[in-house]
Every structure is written in C-alpha cells, then in structure tokens.
Design a protein around this motif. Structure first.
Motif, PDB file in Angstrom:
ATOM      1  N   VAL A  83       0.854  -1.199   0.000  1.00 47.40           N
ATOM      2  CA  VAL A  83       0.000   0.000   0.000  1.00 47.40           C
ATOM      3  C   VAL A  83       0.889   1.248   0.000  1.00 47.40           C
ATOM      4  N   GLY A  84       1.964   1.194   0.815  1.00 43.08           N
ATOM      5  CA  GLY A  84       2.905   2.313   0.876  1.00 43.08           C
ATOM      6  C   GLY A  84       3.522   2.597  -0.485  1.00 43.08           C
ATOM      7  N   TYR A  87       1.014   4.339  -2.618  1.00 43.23           N
ATOM      8  CA  TYR A  87       0.833   5.729  -2.158  1.00 43.23           C
ATOM      9  C   TYR A  87       1.993   6.588  -2.664  1.00 43.23           C
ATOM     10  N   LEU A  94      -4.747   9.332   0.342  1.00 41.64           N
ATOM     11  CA  LEU A  94      -4.998   9.166   1.774  1.00 41.64           C
ATOM     12  C   LEU A  94      -6.214   8.287   2.083  1.00 41.64           C
ATOM     13  N   MET A  97      -5.313   4.657   1.782  1.00 44.31           N
ATOM     14  CA  MET A  97      -4.463   4.208   2.897  1.00 44.31           C
ATOM     15  C   MET A  97      -5.304   3.992   4.145  1.00 44.31           C
ATOM     16  N   GLY A 132       1.670  13.909  17.373  1.00 46.57           N
ATOM     17  CA  GLY A 132       1.488  14.327  15.981  1.00 46.57           C
ATOM     18  C   GLY A 132       1.458  13.158  15.006  1.00 46.57           C
ATOM     19  N   GLY A 138       2.233  -0.471  13.635  1.00 46.90           N
ATOM     20  CA  GLY A 138       3.419  -1.156  14.159  1.00 46.90           C
ATOM     21  C   GLY A 138       3.369  -1.267  15.676  1.00 46.90           C
ATOM     22  N   LYS A 139       2.932  -0.181  16.327  1.00 43.23           N
ATOM     23  CA  LYS A 139       2.816  -0.210  17.797  1.00 43.23           C
ATOM     24  C   LYS A 139       1.827  -1.290  18.232  1.00 43.23           C
ATOM     25  N   ILE A 141       1.035  -4.021  16.706  1.00 40.28           N
ATOM     26  CA  ILE A 141       1.642  -5.352  16.523  1.00 40.28           C
ATOM     27  C   ILE A 141       2.590  -5.631  17.692  1.00 40.28           C
ATOM     28  N   ALA A 142       3.452  -4.647  18.000  1.00 44.45           N
ATOM     29  CA  ALA A 142       4.415  -4.833  19.096  1.00 44.45           C
ATOM     30  C   ALA A 142       3.681  -5.052  20.417  1.00 44.45           C
ATOM     31  N   SER A 178       7.933   2.653  25.194  1.00 42.03           N
ATOM     32  CA  SER A 178       8.319   2.736  23.780  1.00 42.03           C
ATOM     33  C   SER A 178       7.527   3.829  23.086  1.00 42.03           C
ATOM     34  N   SER A 227      14.716  -0.917  19.331  1.00 37.91           N
ATOM     35  CA  SER A 227      14.306  -2.258  18.932  1.00 37.91           C
ATOM     36  C   SER A 227      13.721  -2.147  17.529  1.00 37.91           C
ATOM     37  N   ALA A 228      14.265  -2.933  16.610  1.00 36.77           N
ATOM     38  CA  ALA A 228      13.803  -2.827  15.223  1.00 36.77           C
ATOM     39  C   ALA A 228      12.578  -3.685  15.004  1.00 36.77           C
ATOM     40  N   LYS A 229      12.559  -4.838  15.644  1.00 35.68           N
ATOM     41  CA  LYS A 229      11.472  -5.782  15.393  1.00 35.68           C
ATOM     42  C   LYS A 229      10.814  -6.164  16.710  1.00 35.68           C
ATOM     43  N   THR A 233      12.039  -7.305  21.235  1.00 38.24           N
ATOM     44  CA  THR A 233      11.675  -6.505  22.406  1.00 38.24           C
ATOM     45  C   THR A 233      11.663  -7.323  23.685  1.00 38.24           C
TER      46      THR A 233
HETATM   47  C1  B12 Z   1      -0.970   3.025   6.779  1.00 35.41           C
HETATM   48  C2  B12 Z   1      -0.361   4.404   6.611  1.00 35.41           C
HETATM   49  C3  B12 Z   1      -1.122   5.487   7.043  1.00 35.41           C
HETATM   50  C4  B12 Z   1      -2.443   5.335   7.808  1.00 35.41           C
HETATM   51  C5  B12 Z   1      -2.087   5.013   9.270  1.00 35.41           C
HETATM   52  C6  B12 Z   1      -3.170   4.182   9.954  1.00 35.41           C
HETATM   53  C7  B12 Z   1      -2.737   3.686  11.291  1.00 35.41           C
HETATM   54  N1  B12 Z   1      -3.716   3.465  12.113  1.00 35.41           N
HETATM   55  O1  B12 Z   1      -1.557   3.503  11.595  1.00 35.41           O
HETATM   56  C8  B12 Z   1      -3.089   6.758   7.616  1.00 35.41           C
HETATM   57  C9  B12 Z   1      -4.020   6.715   6.442  1.00 35.41           C
HETATM   58  C10 B12 Z   1      -3.842   7.333   8.818  1.00 35.41           C
HETATM   59  C11 B12 Z   1      -1.864   7.588   7.258  1.00 35.41           C
HETATM   60  C12 B12 Z   1      -1.883   8.963   7.284  1.00 35.41           C
HETATM   61  C13 B12 Z   1      -0.821   9.764   6.860  1.00 35.41           C
HETATM   62  N2  B12 Z   1       0.367   9.350   6.393  1.00 35.41           N
HETATM   63 CO1  B12 Z   1       0.883   7.483   6.325  1.00 35.41          CO
HETATM   64  N3  B12 Z   1       1.454   5.780   5.887  1.00 35.41           N
HETATM   65  C14 B12 Z   1       0.930   4.581   6.030  1.00 35.41           C
HETATM   66  C15 B12 Z   1       1.845   3.504   5.390  1.00 35.41           C
HETATM   67  C16 B12 Z   1       1.279   3.133   4.040  1.00 35.41           C
HETATM   68  C17 B12 Z   1       2.070   2.241   6.185  1.00 35.41           C
HETATM   69  C18 B12 Z   1       2.560   2.438   7.635  1.00 35.41           C
HETATM   70  C19 B12 Z   1       2.500   1.120   8.364  1.00 35.41           C
HETATM   71  O2  B12 Z   1       1.563   0.865   9.093  1.00 35.41           O
HETATM   72  N4  B12 Z   1       3.497   0.248   8.105  1.00 35.41           N
HETATM   73  C20 B12 Z   1       3.517  -1.146   8.628  1.00 35.41           C
HETATM   74  C21 B12 Z   1       3.973  -1.173  10.095  1.00 35.41           C
HETATM   75  C22 B12 Z   1       3.901  -2.645  10.578  1.00 35.41           C
HETATM   76  O3  B12 Z   1       5.313  -0.710  10.127  1.00 35.41           O
HETATM   77  P1  B12 Z   1       5.906   0.162  11.343  1.00 35.41           P
HETATM   78  O4  B12 Z   1       4.883   1.054  11.932  1.00 35.41           O
HETATM   79  O5  B12 Z   1       7.214   0.767  10.923  1.00 35.41           O
HETATM   80  O6  B12 Z   1       6.198  -0.934  12.458  1.00 35.41           O
HETATM   81  C23 B12 Z   1       7.188  -1.927  12.344  1.00 35.41           C
HETATM   82  C24 B12 Z   1       8.512  -1.497  12.980  1.00 35.41           C
HETATM   83  O7  B12 Z   1       8.793  -0.133  12.833  1.00 35.41           O
HETATM   84  C25 B12 Z   1       8.378  -1.925  14.397  1.00 35.41           C
HETATM   85  N5  B12 Z   1       7.713  -1.090  15.394  1.00 35.41           N
HETATM   86  C26 B12 Z   1       6.857  -0.064  15.314  1.00 35.41           C
HETATM   87  N6  B12 Z   1       6.471   0.341  16.532  1.00 35.41           N
HETATM   88  C27 B12 Z   1       7.098  -0.447  17.415  1.00 35.41           C
HETATM   89  C28 B12 Z   1       7.083  -0.450  18.811  1.00 35.41           C
HETATM   90  C29 B12 Z   1       7.868  -1.381  19.468  1.00 35.41           C
HETATM   91  C30 B12 Z   1       7.870  -1.441  20.941  1.00 35.41           C
HETATM   92  C31 B12 Z   1       8.664  -2.292  18.717  1.00 35.41           C
HETATM   93  C32 B12 Z   1       9.516  -3.253  19.372  1.00 35.41           C
HETATM   94  C33 B12 Z   1       8.673  -2.285  17.348  1.00 35.41           C
HETATM   95  C34 B12 Z   1       7.888  -1.364  16.711  1.00 35.41           C
HETATM   96  O8  B12 Z   1       7.653  -3.142  14.297  1.00 35.41           O
HETATM   97  C35 B12 Z   1       6.728  -3.086  13.219  1.00 35.41           C
HETATM   98  C36 B12 Z   1       6.715  -4.446  12.571  1.00 35.41           C
HETATM   99  O9  B12 Z   1       7.907  -4.723  11.928  1.00 35.41           O
HETATM  100  C37 B12 Z   1       3.213   4.294   5.282  1.00 35.41           C
HETATM  101  C38 B12 Z   1       4.139   3.839   4.157  1.00 35.41           C
HETATM  102  C39 B12 Z   1       5.260   2.962   4.634  1.00 35.41           C
HETATM  103  N7  B12 Z   1       5.894   2.344   3.697  1.00 35.41           N
HETATM  104  O10 B12 Z   1       5.567   2.855   5.802  1.00 35.41           O
HETATM  105  C40 B12 Z   1       2.738   5.738   5.143  1.00 35.41           C
HETATM  106  C41 B12 Z   1       3.633   6.888   5.676  1.00 35.41           C
HETATM  107  C42 B12 Z   1       4.205   6.534   7.037  1.00 35.41           C
HETATM  108  N8  B12 Z   1       2.657   7.987   5.804  1.00 35.41           N
HETATM  109  C43 B12 Z   1       3.142   9.104   5.443  1.00 35.41           C
HETATM  110  C44 B12 Z   1       2.405  10.321   5.407  1.00 35.41           C
HETATM  111  C45 B12 Z   1       3.120  11.505   4.788  1.00 35.41           C
HETATM  112  C46 B12 Z   1       1.095  10.409   5.913  1.00 35.41           C
HETATM  113  C47 B12 Z   1       0.217  11.673   5.958  1.00 35.41           C
HETATM  114  C48 B12 Z   1       0.941  12.941   6.459  1.00 35.41           C
HETATM  115  C49 B12 Z   1      -0.367  11.834   4.522  1.00 35.41           C
HETATM  116  C50 B12 Z   1      -1.189  13.078   4.240  1.00 35.41           C
HETATM  117  N9  B12 Z   1      -0.909  13.639   3.090  1.00 35.41           N
HETATM  118  O11 B12 Z   1      -1.999  13.528   4.993  1.00 35.41           O
HETATM  119  C51 B12 Z   1      -0.938  11.235   6.895  1.00 35.41           C
HETATM  120  C52 B12 Z   1      -0.802  11.723   8.342  1.00 35.41           C
HETATM  121  C53 B12 Z   1      -1.643  12.939   8.599  1.00 35.41           C
HETATM  122  C54 B12 Z   1      -1.687  13.304  10.061  1.00 35.41           C
HETATM  123  N10 B12 Z   1      -0.684  13.973  10.554  1.00 35.41           N
HETATM  124  O12 B12 Z   1      -2.619  12.949  10.725  1.00 35.41           O
HETATM  125  C55 B12 Z   1       4.590   8.995   5.035  1.00 35.41           C
HETATM  126  C56 B12 Z   1       5.572   9.545   6.095  1.00 35.41           C
HETATM  127  C57 B12 Z   1       6.731  10.273   5.442  1.00 35.41           C
HETATM  128  C58 B12 Z   1       7.681  10.859   6.415  1.00 35.41           C
HETATM  129  N11 B12 Z   1       8.917  10.516   6.241  1.00 35.41           N
HETATM  130  O13 B12 Z   1       7.360  11.615   7.275  1.00 35.41           O
HETATM  131  C59 B12 Z   1       4.718   7.498   4.699  1.00 35.41           C
HETATM  132  C60 B12 Z   1       6.137   6.916   4.911  1.00 35.41           C
HETATM  133  C61 B12 Z   1       4.287   7.347   3.215  1.00 35.41           C
HETATM  134  C62 B12 Z   1       5.245   8.026   2.254  1.00 35.41           C
HETATM  135  N12 B12 Z   1       6.198   7.305   1.718  1.00 35.41           N
HETATM  136  O14 B12 Z   1       5.120   9.169   1.991  1.00 35.41           O
HETATM  137  N13 B12 Z   1      -0.828   6.830   6.883  1.00 35.41           N
END
Ligand code: B12
Length: 260
Positions: A83-84, A87, A94, A97, A132, A138-139, A141-142, A178, A227-229, A233
């Motif tokens: 999906v990312g 996007y 949005l 997503m 913000g 991701g949170k 899941i963790a 975290s 912690s990456a994954k 943790t």
């Molecule tokens: C889904 C998503 C959304 C959803 C979020 C829904 C939700 N409830 O989380 C919605 C639609 C709300 C959203 C909104 C926005 N999004 Co968004 N979103 C995404 C997307 C596609 C996926 C994120 C995700 O869930 N990844 C999967 C999870 C599993 O990964 P993760 O969080 O990193 O977690 C992993 C690890 O980091 C770790 N982890 C995380 N937390 C923790 C905690 C602990 C304790 C541990 C151990 C591990 C751990 O474990 C996880 C599993 O491996 C990303 C794209 C991407 N490739 O990441 C963009 C992305 C994050 N979004 C982005 C943007 C720009 C936005 C918006 C600003 C867009 C807009 N124009 O309005 C808005 C936010 C507006 C606001 N301020 O309110 C950008 C951020 C860019 C940046 N560098 O700042 C991204 C990267 C897309 C892009 N390439 O442009 N988004």
C-alpha cells in the motif's frame, strides 16, 4: 532535404529500443510484493486491495495453518508495505491508505485474540505513538506480541503529547516505555521525552521505534534504546529485568538480540 532512405535505423535504435525496456506499472510492482504462499497472499491482498469483507476469512484460513505472529509478519505486513508503494507512486491517496489500514487493524485484532496473553505478568511497559503521529499499526503489533510474551502493556494510543506520556511514565514507573514514529516530523518527540525524564531523575529507558527512526537516532540521546522488530523486544525487556540499564543495553545490543 535529408535522404533517410540510406540511414540504417536498426543501428541507431539499438540503445533506445523501447521494445527491450521492461516498464512495470506501480500496480505490477505492488502485486510482485505479495507473498508466494497462497494463504499469506490472500491476507496480504485483502489489505492491498482494501477488501474489508475478505480479511476475516483470509485470516482464519491462514491462522489455521500458521502461528498468528507469522500471519502478521508474512501476510499483513507485506500487504500494508505494498500500500505504501502505491501511495508513493500516487496510485493510492490518503482515503485508500485509511481503508487499507482499517483492514489491517481487523487482521491485527484477530491475531492478537489468537495469541492471547500469558497468565503471569513479568512487568509493565508503556507504549505510544509519538505526538502528531497517527501511525499506530506497528505499535499495535508490538503491543500484541509483548502481551503474548507476558508483559502488562499500557497502550496510550497515537498522537500522544510528550507531557502526557511523561506524566504516565512518572506515575506508573514502567520497566521501559516505547514510542513509535513513522514521520520525520514526529520523531523529535523522543529526545524531548527523554530530556524531561532526565530532569525528573527517572532512569527509565525509552525505546524509540517505527519506520522513521533507526538505531543510530534512537540511541543518540540519554535513556534512548532501540528495537527494530517486535520479537527483539522481549529479549531486551528480559535484560532490563536482569538489571541492565540503558547504556548496557546499547553496549550489548547485538549480543542481546542475536539473530532475532
Ligand atoms: C498506513 C499508513 C497510514 C495510515 C495510518 C493508519 C494507522 N492506524 O496507523 C493513515 C491513512 C492514517 C496515514 C496517514 C498519513 N500518512 Co501514512 N502511511 C501509512 C503507510 C502506508 C504504512 C505504515 C505502516 O503501518 N506500516 C507497517 C507497520 C507494521 O510498520 P511500522 O509502523 O514501521 O512498524 C514496524 C517497525 O517499525 C516496528 N515497530 C513499530 N512500533 C514499534 C514499537 C515497538 C515497541 C517495537 C519493538 C517495534 C515497533 O515493528 C513493526 C513491525 O515490523 C506508510 C508507508 C510505509 N511504507 O511505511 C505511510 C507513511 C508513514 N505515511 C506518510 C504520510 C506523509 C502520511 C500523511 C501525512 C499523509 C497526508 N498527506 O496527509 C498522513 C498523516 C496525517 C496526520 N498527521 O494525521 C509517510 C511519512 C513520510 C515521512 N517521512 O514523514 C509514509 C512513509 C508514506 C510516504 N512514503 O510518503 N498513513
């Protein structure tokens, strides 16, 4: 007039032969990111194609043959990553997503239910998504994995103000807390939180996580650990229970997480 009849176009066009170029559409790239296993593929595709009706049966089928955390990592996560990609390439916007995230949330809830929680509680940890930042997948899941590993998780949700996080940490005094940041604009909440804790003389590690941060950043300020994954943790948490402080965790990080 130039006489083109004498020009050998086959030689000129060798370098720019459009027929030889393989151009993939963003949709094809996303489709290629889908897992090979058909059960995982069904889960990932439900997220990628925003199929609210398909996620529950797909999760049930996948979890009948696989552990719930495997279904998260090999089914749900590749789906949201694709999906990312869409996007980024301006195919999804949005609202797309948001629906995909809703599908993902249903899947995580199902997996969490299946994982259950351990009977004994090892310690309490606090989790939040940075001020913000609305990204909490991701949170969540963790948090599900830490609950399954026997920790009492206080989940403060997303977009939690720095001061609110610190007030809760001061009150509860968890083993560690975290923060998750997926946006470059929100990751600065972590050093701000760590500085406030230091002012209060609270020596509680802050685990900085999420796609926006890396190990270097998360350990660049006092109290910061990384912690990456999710499966790393519980290993880190155990060391804190054993008496390691944030500095020792960082020094021995590679040994602690091992291959996890
Ligand atoms: C889904 C998503 C959304 C959803 C979020 C829904 C939700 N409830 O989380 C919605 C639609 C709300 C959203 C909104 C926005 N999004 Co968004 N979103 C995404 C997307 C596609 C996926 C994120 C995700 O869930 N990844 C999967 C999870 C599993 O990964 P993760 O969080 O990193 O977690 C992993 C690890 O980091 C770790 N982890 C995380 N937390 C923790 C905690 C602990 C304790 C541990 C151990 C591990 C751990 O474990 C996880 C599993 O491996 C990303 C794209 C991407 N490739 O990441 C963009 C992305 C994050 N979004 C982005 C943007 C720009 C936005 C918006 C600003 C867009 C807009 N124009 O309005 C808005 C936010 C507006 C606001 N301020 O309110 C950008 C951020 C860019 C940046 N560098 O700042 C991204 C990267 C897309 C892009 N390439 O442009 N988004």
């Amino acid at each position: 007039m130039i006489d083109y009849s004498k020009v050998d176009f086959s030689k000129i066009l060798t370098r720019y032969d459009v027929k030889k170029q393989v151009v993939e559409t963003p949709e094809q790239v996303a489709a290629k990111m889908m897992p090979k296993d058909p059960l995982m593929k069904a889960v990932a595709e439900a997220v990628l194609y925003k199929k609210l009706k398909d996620i529950m049966p797909a999760m049930q089928a996948a979890m009948a043959k696989n552990k719930p955390d495997t279904v998260i990592n090999e089914g749900l996560v590749p789906g949201i990553e694709a999906v990312g990609t869409l996007y980024n390439d301006h195919v999804y916007y949005l609202p797309d997503m948001m629906v995909a995230a809703k599908v993902m949330e249903i899947g995580i809830k199902m997996a969490e239910k299946e994982m259950g929680g351990a009977r004994e509680t090892k310690a309490t940890v606090i989790m939040h998504a940075a001020e913000g930042d609305p990204h909490d997948i991701g949170k969540n899941i963790a948090a599900a994995m830490m609950k399954a590993a026997g920790y009492n998780v206080i989940d403060m949700g997303r977009d939690v103000p720095v001061a609110t996080v610190i007030a809760e940490v001061e009150k509860v005094k968890p083993l560690f807390f975290s923060g998750t940041a997926l946006m470059t604009t929100t990751m600065s909440a972590f050093p701000a939180e760590a500085a406030l804790l230091k002012e209060k003389n609270l020596n509680i590690p802050l685990m900085g996580c999420g796609g926006a941060v890396n190990r270097e950043y998360a350990t660049s300020y006092d109290l910061g650990i990384y912690s990456a994954k999710a499966n790393q943790t519980a290993l880190i948490a155990q060391k804190i229970i054993d008496g390691y402080d944030w500095k020792k965790i960082n020094e021995e990080w590679d040994n602690i997480v091992g291959g996890a």
